[in-house]
Design a protein around this motif. Structure first.
Motif, PDB file in Angstrom:
ATOM      1  N   ALA A  87       0.830  -1.204   0.000  1.00  0.00           N
ATOM      2  CA  ALA A  87       0.000   0.000   0.000  1.00  0.00           C
ATOM      3  C   ALA A  87       0.869   1.261   0.000  1.00  0.00           C
ATOM      4  CB  ALA A  87      -0.933  -0.005   1.208  1.00  0.00           C
ATOM      5  N   LEU A  88       1.950   1.256   0.768  1.00  0.00           N
ATOM      6  CA  LEU A  88       2.835   2.419   0.818  1.00  0.00           C
ATOM      7  C   LEU A  88       3.481   2.684  -0.542  1.00  0.00           C
ATOM      8  CD1 LEU A  88       4.595   1.902   4.271  1.00  0.00           C
ATOM      9  CD2 LEU A  88       3.164   3.849   3.614  1.00  0.00           C
ATOM     10  N   HIS A  89       3.800   1.612  -1.253  1.00  0.00           N
ATOM     11  CA  HIS A  89       4.453   1.755  -2.558  1.00  0.00           C
ATOM     12  C   HIS A  89       3.450   1.888  -3.705  1.00  0.00           C
ATOM     13  CE1 HIS A  89       8.666   1.244  -1.396  1.00  0.00           C
ATOM     14  NE2 HIS A  89       8.269   0.348  -0.536  1.00  0.00           N
ATOM     15  N   GLY A  90       2.158   1.878  -3.381  1.00  0.00           N
ATOM     16  CA  GLY A  90       1.140   2.094  -4.392  1.00  0.00           C
ATOM     17  C   GLY A  90       1.007   0.979  -5.401  1.00  0.00           C
ATOM     18  N   ARG A  91       1.176  -0.237  -4.975  1.00  0.00           N
ATOM     19  CA  ARG A  91       0.982  -1.338  -5.915  1.00  0.00           C
ATOM     20  C   ARG A  91       0.104  -2.410  -5.284  1.00  0.00           C
ATOM     21  NH1 ARG A  91       3.408  -6.280  -5.760  1.00  0.00           N
ATOM     22  NH2 ARG A  91       5.157  -6.628  -4.339  1.00  0.00           N
ATOM     23  N   ARG A  92      -0.455  -3.254  -6.135  1.00  0.00           N
ATOM     24  CA  ARG A  92      -1.353  -4.310  -5.660  1.00  0.00           C
ATOM     25  C   ARG A  92      -0.548  -5.535  -5.254  1.00  0.00           C
ATOM     26  NH1 ARG A  92      -6.318  -5.539  -9.489  1.00  0.00           N
ATOM     27  NH2 ARG A  92      -6.649  -3.353  -8.881  1.00  0.00           N
ATOM     28  N   LEU A  93      -0.890  -6.096  -4.117  1.00  0.00           N
ATOM     29  CA  LEU A  93      -0.204  -7.292  -3.640  1.00  0.00           C
ATOM     30  C   LEU A  93      -0.653  -8.508  -4.437  1.00  0.00           C
ATOM     31  CD1 LEU A  93       1.781  -8.118  -1.329  1.00  0.00           C
ATOM     32  CD2 LEU A  93      -0.232  -8.819  -0.049  1.00  0.00           C
ATOM     33  N   ARG A  94       0.299  -9.327  -4.846  1.00  0.00           N
ATOM     34  CA  ARG A  94      -0.022 -10.530  -5.614  1.00  0.00           C
ATOM     35  C   ARG A  94      -0.375 -11.689  -4.683  1.00  0.00           C
ATOM     36  NH1 ARG A  94       4.794 -10.578 -10.195  1.00  0.00           N
ATOM     37  NH2 ARG A  94       4.185  -8.641 -11.239  1.00  0.00           N
ATOM     38  N   ALA A  95      -1.265 -12.550  -5.171  1.00  0.00           N
ATOM     39  CA  ALA A  95      -1.681 -13.696  -4.361  1.00  0.00           C
ATOM     40  C   ALA A  95      -0.500 -14.614  -4.049  1.00  0.00           C
ATOM     41  CB  ALA A  95      -2.776 -14.478  -5.085  1.00  0.00           C
ATOM     42  N   GLY A  96       0.432 -14.731  -4.997  1.00  0.00           N
ATOM     43  CA  GLY A  96       1.585 -15.594  -4.778  1.00  0.00           C
ATOM     44  C   GLY A  96       2.469 -15.123  -3.640  1.00  0.00           C
ATOM     45  N   GLU A  97       2.540 -13.804  -3.457  1.00  0.00           N
ATOM     46  CA  GLU A  97       3.351 -13.268  -2.364  1.00  0.00           C
ATOM     47  C   GLU A  97       2.749 -13.624  -1.014  1.00  0.00           C
ATOM     48  OE1 GLU A  97       4.980  -9.081  -3.278  1.00  0.00           O
ATOM     49  OE2 GLU A  97       3.320  -9.358  -4.677  1.00  0.00           O
ATOM     50  N   LEU A  98       1.424 -13.464  -0.889  1.00  0.00           N
ATOM     51  CA  LEU A  98       0.771 -13.832   0.364  1.00  0.00           C
ATOM     52  C   LEU A  98       0.867 -15.328   0.617  1.00  0.00           C
ATOM     53  CD1 LEU A  98      -2.490 -11.700   0.734  1.00  0.00           C
ATOM     54  CD2 LEU A  98      -0.499 -11.777   2.244  1.00  0.00           C
ATOM     55  N   ALA A  99       0.763 -16.122  -0.450  1.00  0.00           N
ATOM     56  CA  ALA A  99       0.867 -17.573  -0.291  1.00  0.00           C
ATOM     57  C   ALA A  99       2.258 -17.956   0.204  1.00  0.00           C
ATOM     58  CB  ALA A  99       0.563 -18.269  -1.616  1.00  0.00           C
ATOM     59  N   ALA A 100       3.298 -17.337  -0.369  1.00  0.00           N
ATOM     60  CA  ALA A 100       4.660 -17.625   0.075  1.00  0.00           C
ATOM     61  C   ALA A 100       4.863 -17.189   1.521  1.00  0.00           C
ATOM     62  CB  ALA A 100       5.664 -16.919  -0.833  1.00  0.00           C
ATOM     63  N   ALA A 101       4.303 -16.018   1.875  1.00  0.00           N
ATOM     64  CA  ALA A 101       4.410 -15.540   3.259  1.00  0.00           C
ATOM     65  C   ALA A 101       3.697 -16.487   4.217  1.00  0.00           C
ATOM     66  CB  ALA A 101       3.832 -14.134   3.370  1.00  0.00           C
ATOM     67  N   ALA A 102       2.557 -17.026   3.791  1.00  0.00           N
ATOM     68  CA  ALA A 102       1.820 -17.970   4.633  1.00  0.00           C
ATOM     69  C   ALA A 102       2.622 -19.245   4.857  1.00  0.00           C
ATOM     70  CB  ALA A 102       0.469 -18.299   3.984  1.00  0.00           C
ATOM     71  N   VAL A 103       3.362 -19.673   3.835  1.00  0.00           N
ATOM     72  CA  VAL A 103       4.222 -20.862   3.983  1.00  0.00           C
ATOM     73  C   VAL A 103       5.321 -20.601   5.007  1.00  0.00           C
ATOM     74  CG1 VAL A 103       5.894 -22.330   2.790  1.00  0.00           C
ATOM     75  CG2 VAL A 103       3.732 -21.775   1.689  1.00  0.00           C
ATOM     76  N   VAL A 104       5.936 -19.400   4.936  1.00  0.00           N
ATOM     77  CA  VAL A 104       6.959 -19.045   5.924  1.00  0.00           C
ATOM     78  C   VAL A 104       6.355 -19.022   7.324  1.00  0.00           C
ATOM     79  CG1 VAL A 104       8.576 -17.266   6.689  1.00  0.00           C
ATOM     80  CG2 VAL A 104       8.274 -17.697   4.250  1.00  0.00           C
ATOM     81  N   ALA A 105       5.179 -18.408   7.456  1.00  0.00           N
ATOM     82  CA  ALA A 105       4.525 -18.320   8.759  1.00  0.00           C
ATOM     83  C   ALA A 105       4.207 -19.704   9.312  1.00  0.00           C
ATOM     84  CB  ALA A 105       3.248 -17.484   8.643  1.00  0.00           C
ATOM     85  N   ALA A 106       3.723 -20.597   8.443  1.00  0.00           N
ATOM     86  CA  ALA A 106       3.417 -21.959   8.897  1.00  0.00           C
ATOM     87  C   ALA A 106       4.673 -22.668   9.381  1.00  0.00           C
ATOM     88  CB  ALA A 106       2.769 -22.739   7.749  1.00  0.00           C
TER      89      ALA A 106
END
Length: 276
Positions: A87-106
């Motif tokens: 949001a700060l950089h004015g771009r849309r977050l990709r689903a793949g980025e959230l999926a990768a982050a969720a894998v790290v979190a898991a």
């Protein structure tokens, strides 16, 4: 009380994520990502205050809930941080980025859940403390040296990993001090690796690959603390075949998610300040 602890831990993760995103935004936009210049940027300082508030909320949450509930919730900061930074950089977050982050979190949650709680107060001798600081410094130097020849995404991950190792060493010293160690030089030495880690982390943020930098930090910090705790403080590690397999699988998940984040598009097009 457990519900209150969960709410406080999640709110702390949100503050921590917002602070990290603000500091990355400022570091990526700075001509020179050094601490001296960043300290003159109000938004970067506000990010530091947000991180401090998140840390306090996490500590308060531990007062009202068990470690096995509160600690895994800290990794939610990774899932909060990516949308904040995008949001700060004015771009849309990709689903793949959230999926990768969720894998790290898991993976991080799995690691936290299989590490047994310490049964007694830790003790750290002078020689062991020197070994702790020397080992962390050596690892950070090796990461910094490897980063010089790496691609921007890998460089961000390596610098953030070095910062995570130094933060893990600081956490180990802090744990000993909190439990009543009276060595005054421990208290004097503890801020040094933390300050160096902060400088390394800002250089990692300046490269634009916030996802991989923040993920590498989130993985390296607890892993370092666990390792130093086991080697120097005598704290228990996962025992038994089942827990060992879970720990290995969790570590593999965290590593795979970090690699996936390294392949994503940078959050900014800021020039590489370390390039020659």
């Amino acid at each position: 009380m457990t519900v209150l602890a969960v709410a406080l831990a999640l709110l702390g993760s949100l503050f921590f994520a917002l602070g990290a995103a603000l500091q990355q935004f400022e570091a990526a936009g700075a001509a020179e990502p050094g601490l001296r210049g960043l300290l003159r940027r109000p938004r970067w300082l506000f990010g530091g205050l947000a991180i401090a508030a998140g840390t306090v909320l996490h500590i308060v949450a531990l007062k009202y809930g068990p470690l096995t509930v509160v600690q895994p919730l800290g990794v939610a900061s990774l899932l909060f941080a990516l949308p904040c930074a995008a949001a700060l950089h004015g771009r849309r977050l990709r689903a793949g980025e959230l999926a990768a982050a969720a894998v790290v979190a898991a993976g991080l949650i799995g690691l936290v859940l299989v590490v047994p709680e310490s049964s007694g107060p830790p003790h750290l001798g002078t020689g062991e403390a020197v070994a702790l600081l020397a080992g962390a410094a050596t690892a950070a130097l090796l990461m910094g040296a490897a980063a010089r020849r790496a691609s921007p995404a890998a460089r961000a991950g390596l610098l953030a990993t070095g910062a995570g190792v130094l933060y893990g060493a600081t956490s180990t010293l802090a744990r000993v001090l909190v439990d009543g160690n009276r060595e005054l030089w421990f208290l004097a030495a503890a801020p040094i690796p933390a300050l160096v880690a902060l400088a390394l982390l800002q250089r990692a943020y300046a490269l634009g690959h916030f996802g991989v930098a923040f993920a590498a930090l989130q993985v390296a910090d607890p892993l370092t603390a666990f390792t130093f705790g086991a080697l120097l403080l005598g704290e228990p590690l996962p025992s038994g075949a089942a827990d060992t397999l879970v720990a290995l699988a969790a570590a593999a998940l965290a590593a795979a998610g970090t690699v996936a984040l390294a392949r994503t598009t940078p959050l900014s097009s800021a020039p590489d300040p370390t390039a020659r």
